[in-house]
Design an enzyme around this catalytic site. Structure first.
Site, mmCIF file in Angstrom:
data_model
loop_
_atom_site.group_PDB
_atom_site.id
_atom_site.type_symbol
_atom_site.label_atom_id
_atom_site.label_comp_id
_atom_site.label_asym_id
_atom_site.label_seq_id
_atom_site.Cartn_x
_atom_site.Cartn_y
_atom_site.Cartn_z
ATOM 1 N N ASP A 236 18.888 -39.131 13.198
ATOM 2 C CA ASP A 236 17.604 -39.725 12.814
ATOM 3 C C ASP A 236 17.934 -40.922 11.947
ATOM 4 O O ASP A 236 19.000 -40.976 11.325
ATOM 5 C CB ASP A 236 16.751 -38.759 11.987
ATOM 6 C CG ASP A 236 17.185 -38.734 10.530
ATOM 7 O OD1 ASP A 236 18.241 -38.151 10.235
ATOM 8 O OD2 ASP A 236 16.495 -39.346 9.682
ATOM 9 N N ASP B 160 13.037 -32.721 6.872
ATOM 10 C CA ASP B 160 14.089 -32.723 5.867
ATOM 11 C C ASP B 160 13.566 -31.950 4.665
ATOM 12 O O ASP B 160 12.404 -31.533 4.629
ATOM 13 C CB ASP B 160 14.487 -34.148 5.494
ATOM 14 C CG ASP B 160 13.432 -34.805 4.645
ATOM 15 O OD1 ASP B 160 12.380 -34.190 4.420
ATOM 16 O OD2 ASP B 160 13.653 -35.940 4.206
#
Lengths: 376, 376
Positions: A271, A92
């Site tokens: 996720d 991320d």
């Protein structure tokens, strides 16, 4: 990176596909275990690979940037070399962590200044330097730097934030496209749709994001406290606009039911910290719903943790033993529960994939949602 | 239980033997990993068995009695069934923990009253009920209930305490000999020599303990802060008196050098929390001495944790990655470091055994002690 759609469900928007990266192929829909600091907490790399059959794991740019730091990761030759995980990795952008973990922060057009939650030191993340950082970490899939709005979020703030996120995306793409991978293999940048729970903002964002024509797209800013129905509504709005032939990643979602419902809406990648974080407190996800293993009722239940599972630890250890370990805060309790939950999540998406390929997904999904019957 | 001496070293008192229990054979000298609450912290049972090749583990009566409690352990059919470890187990008597872990305690002729470190509840341990408790836990080798004196300890206190420990031993043996195992397999009771660092008290205690004629004997009250030379001197005094043909267990010892020196003095069995507890803080034992993996010097050292080892995790993960995990307090750091240290301790005693059988122990031991060169 190459994405191939293998099958689409006739009664829903669910799809099965294959995503080829430099570190191997990912079969979608997929769940990606979260390895915040370059390690999925409590799980060895060989367990992830062999016992859980994880195909891709996540790393957090924010955490890795602060510790061990970019010098160390670059000297190692990237995160894959550093942690020994040679399959795909996604990082991320740190966009979420600088808002959720740091106390002092300032969001400006240039970027975000924040103080480290570790030592209070001051840092600046910009769209450009976050791209550079993710080049150094070397994940196969990297994320655009965005602002993840909280829930609830007033319309005006959400709109203003969204416009900035779109301007940041342009800067991310420019930087990414004008730099080379450091370690000789391809990296791919996914932009992120924002817009809180406002249909028009989500539509506008999805159109903007789609117009960048990247190899995959993500939906952010959901699973931040809004009702599940709002989450599903937003996924539906956005997926109607995002390109059909490219992978769609719904960030930070969610419970097993959330995952099934979003697969039905055309999401390919997920996720969430829930299976790992909640495991450490004794919350187990099973195909018959959620178990709190700390409950008194399991005190003398010597049956296997999960008789439906084919995971060694699920069959080897008993509920009573796991309960004792979690109560006693023994490391092994966290290890066993984490293995169980990740194995279950990976089983769930693999099963969904099988049903999509068989053409029986929608019926199976509705049955599973009832069976899971979760109340968090 | 049957103990067979296979070889004795000509230049020292070191011995190699085999101890046959209901749950398998232990090759001595042996190190026993400590599994306080029925779990060796951070290590799966299959890792203990296959990766570490542990032959016997320890459980703590004090901890298991408090949590999960005797009802649960008895309902499971004993600790082996409860935790899934089907090889030999030894339990201490709780004598050490009630002195070291509890704040409020009262030692009387009858036994020791203390308050639980978990919830403050009041309990009484007596020689009799500690035998009953260890019958319920069901370890293969169980320990007599004694008073473990602190260091330093004045002579009068040590002497008075020793006399009580001897009277308690009589009561332990009476109770043990008049009760049956609960689960159909044989258990063995080891008495414990005390006497602080006073030669005459140690001699007297060893003679008393030997006169009970049990199948194995232990030395307690060492490694509690005294200089290593005093520890070795006491071991020597005691071993000259304890029966030659029965296993000798030195409780709570120690560093790799302590273990080698005590093997040379005729000790067969060891346990210590050092390899597990210190692992969690990043202290690694290697054949070239002690490493603090948290040190800056390992920050970018991407070589394997221990190239001399044949353990998968030692070769798979790098020093820099382990350093990062320990600094970040990641569970995996504790897991990797614990596996490393236990594997090293088991390697050390296995190597000592090989050298004893080959007739080259004494020379090897002196070389190793120099090479280890530890300063704690």
């Amino acid at each position: 990176m190459k994405f191939t759609l293998q099958s689409t469900d006739k009664n829903s928007k669910a799809r099965a596909g294959e995503l080829v990266t430099a570190h191997g192929t990912i079969q979608t829909p997929i769940f990606m275990p979260v390895g915040t600091a370059g390690s999925v907490k409590g799980v060895h790399q060989h367990e992830l690979k062999q016992d859980i059959q994880a195909q891709i794991i996540l790393g957090n740019t924010y955490h890795l940037y602060l510790r061990p730091g970019l010098d160390v990761i670059q000297a190692a030759g990237g995160l894959h070399k550093f942690n020994g995980w040679d399959k795909p990795i996604l990082t991320d952008s740190g966009g979420y962590q600088v808002y959720s973990l740091t106390e002092v922060r300032k969001i400006k057009e240039e970027g975000v200044t924040f103080r480290s939650h570790i030592d209070g030191s001051k840092h600046l993340f910009t769209p450009e330097n976050v791209m550079d950082t993710q080049r150094i970490i070397g994940a196969d899939i990297i994320m655009a730097f965005d602002e993840c709005t909280p829930y609830p979020c007033d319309y005006r703030y959400a709109k203003r934030s969204l416009d900035m996120t779109h301007r940041w995306l342009k800067r991310c793409c420019d930087r990414f496209d004008n730099t080379d991978p450091l370690y000789g293999y391809e990296q791919t940048l996914f932009p992120i749709v924002q817009g809180s729970v406002y249909r028009d903002l989500r539509e506008k964002s999805a159109e903007t994001i789609a117009s960048f024509g990247r190899d995959g797209n993500a939906i952010g800013g959901l699973s931040v406290g809004e009702p599940a129905e709002e989450m599903y509504a937003m996924t539906e709005v956005v997926n109607a606009i995002l390109p059909f032939d490219k992978p769609r990643y719904l960030m930070g979602v969610g419970t097993p039911i959330n995952i099934l419902e979003n697969i039905a809406l055309g999401i390919d990648m997920f996720d969430c910290v829930m299976p790992t974080r909640n495991a450490r407190n004794g919350m187990l996800f099973t195909r018959n719903g959620i178990i709190n293993i700390k409950n008194k009722k399991w005190e003398a239940d010597f049956s296997p943790i999960d008789p439906d599972s084919d995971l060694h630890t699920d069959l080897f250890y008993s509920k009573a033993y796991l309960r004792h370990l979690i109560h006693s805060k023994e490391l092994l309790g966290a290890q066993i529960a984490t293995l169980h939950n990740l194995h279950f999540y990976l089983w769930l998406v693999q099963e969904a994939r099988t049903k999509i390929l068989e053409g029986t997904f929608y019926e199976w999904k509705n049955k599973m949602v009832k069976q899971l019957g979760e109340r968090l």
